[in-house]
Design an enzyme around this catalytic site. Structure first.
Site, PDB file in Angstrom:
ATOM      1  CE1 TYR A   1      36.891  43.307  45.760  1.00  0.00           C
ATOM      2  CE2 TYR A   1      36.816  42.421  43.537  1.00  0.00           C
ATOM      3  CZ  TYR A   1      36.415  43.362  44.462  1.00  0.00           C
ATOM      4  OH  TYR A   1      35.520  44.343  44.105  1.00  0.00           O
TER       5      TYR A   1
ATOM      6  CB  SER B   1      33.235  42.291  41.656  1.00  0.00           C
ATOM      7  OG  SER B   1      34.222  42.630  40.700  1.00  0.00           O
TER       8      SER B   1
END
Length: 266
Positions: free
Chosen positions: A154, A140
């Site tokens: 995350y 990401s």
């Protein structure tokens, strides 16, 4: 003739389903794994009809530590080896670290850090022996930016996937195995619906920052073929990633704090 096989995790929707279609369109058989068997069966049927390749369905929950082994054993029972691996399964846990249950945080690590690492470890020897392989770790843009408040693990996990991919890329420069970390930004998928942040994200994020899952997967496929260790999707995201490299840490953290406060007001 036995076609090459692509194993895609988190294949039931979004980027995973898009990757399955892309590999099938390039003549790969596909093995689809996720928790939702009915979604996988529907996608497998579409792929068989549309592309004329084999589509294997292997329902599995990667939160189970045994799942990577079971998936690989299932493929071996079908007489198949993995030529391309797309580690896509993932999700976000909103809220603060202290307010969450450790069991939920541990499961997240299992799904998004341990399982992709184990799957890459399991498929690498065969790829090296055959002198062909593709490993795409869906990371990401968050893994390239400073940490933020909330979704605590995350960005950390995604940063790990970037570093893992870079190291595997270097280790396999002469083996025929290509390793890429795909770093998308905001992507139209079920990600924000699952973690309950769809309304806030939609209201606080401009349309021009979003890409479709098909666009993201296509960029990841092309990057893996070109053996690029990191692929950031979209011009705005490339600019953000470049800025994150040169921005002093305290400035970056202040910016993330400001963005987080704005998001929470929405």
């Amino acid at each position: 003739m036995v076609r090459r096989l692509a194993l895609v995790t988190g294949a039931s929707a979004g980027i995973g389903a898009a990757f399955a279609r892309i590999y099938a369109s390039h003549g790969y058989d596909v093995a689809l794994t996720a928790r939702r068997a009915e979604r996988l069966e529907a996608l497998a049927g579409e792929i068989r009809l549309r592309f004329g390749v084999e589509a294997l369905v292997i329902p599995a929950d990667l939160a189970d530590p045994d799942a990577p082994r079971v998936v690989m054993e299932d493929l071996a029972a079908h007489g198949r080896v993995v030529d391309a691996l797309v580690n896509n399964a993932g999700y976000g846990l909103p809220g603060s670290y202290a307010d969450s249950e450790w069991a939920a945080q541990r499961e997240m690590l299992q799904v998004m850090l341990v399982a992709p690492s184990e799957l890459a470890h399991r498929v690498s020897p065969g790829m090296i022996q055959r002198r062909f392989g593709r490993i795409v770790n869906v990371a990401s843009l968050a893994g390239l930016a400073p940490g933020s408040a909330g979704h605590t693990q995350y960005a950390a996990v995604k940063s790990y996937l970037v570093k893992l991919s870079q190291s595997l890329h270097l280790e396999n420069l002469s083996t025929g195995v290509h390793v890429t970390a795909l770093c998308p930004g905001f992507t139209y998928s079920e990600f924000h619906d699952v973690n309950g942040t769809r309304t806030q994200i939609s209201q606080s994020t401009p349309d021009w920052l979003w890409l479709g899952a098909d666009e993201v997967a296509a960029a990841g496929y092309e990057a893996a073929e070109a053996n690029r260790p990191v692929c950031v999707t979209g011009v705005p995201n490339k600019a953000i990633a470049a800025l994150a490299k040169v921005l002093p840490d305290d400035w970056g953290l202040a910016l993330m704090a400001s963005q987080g406060a704005r998001f929470r007001k929405v």
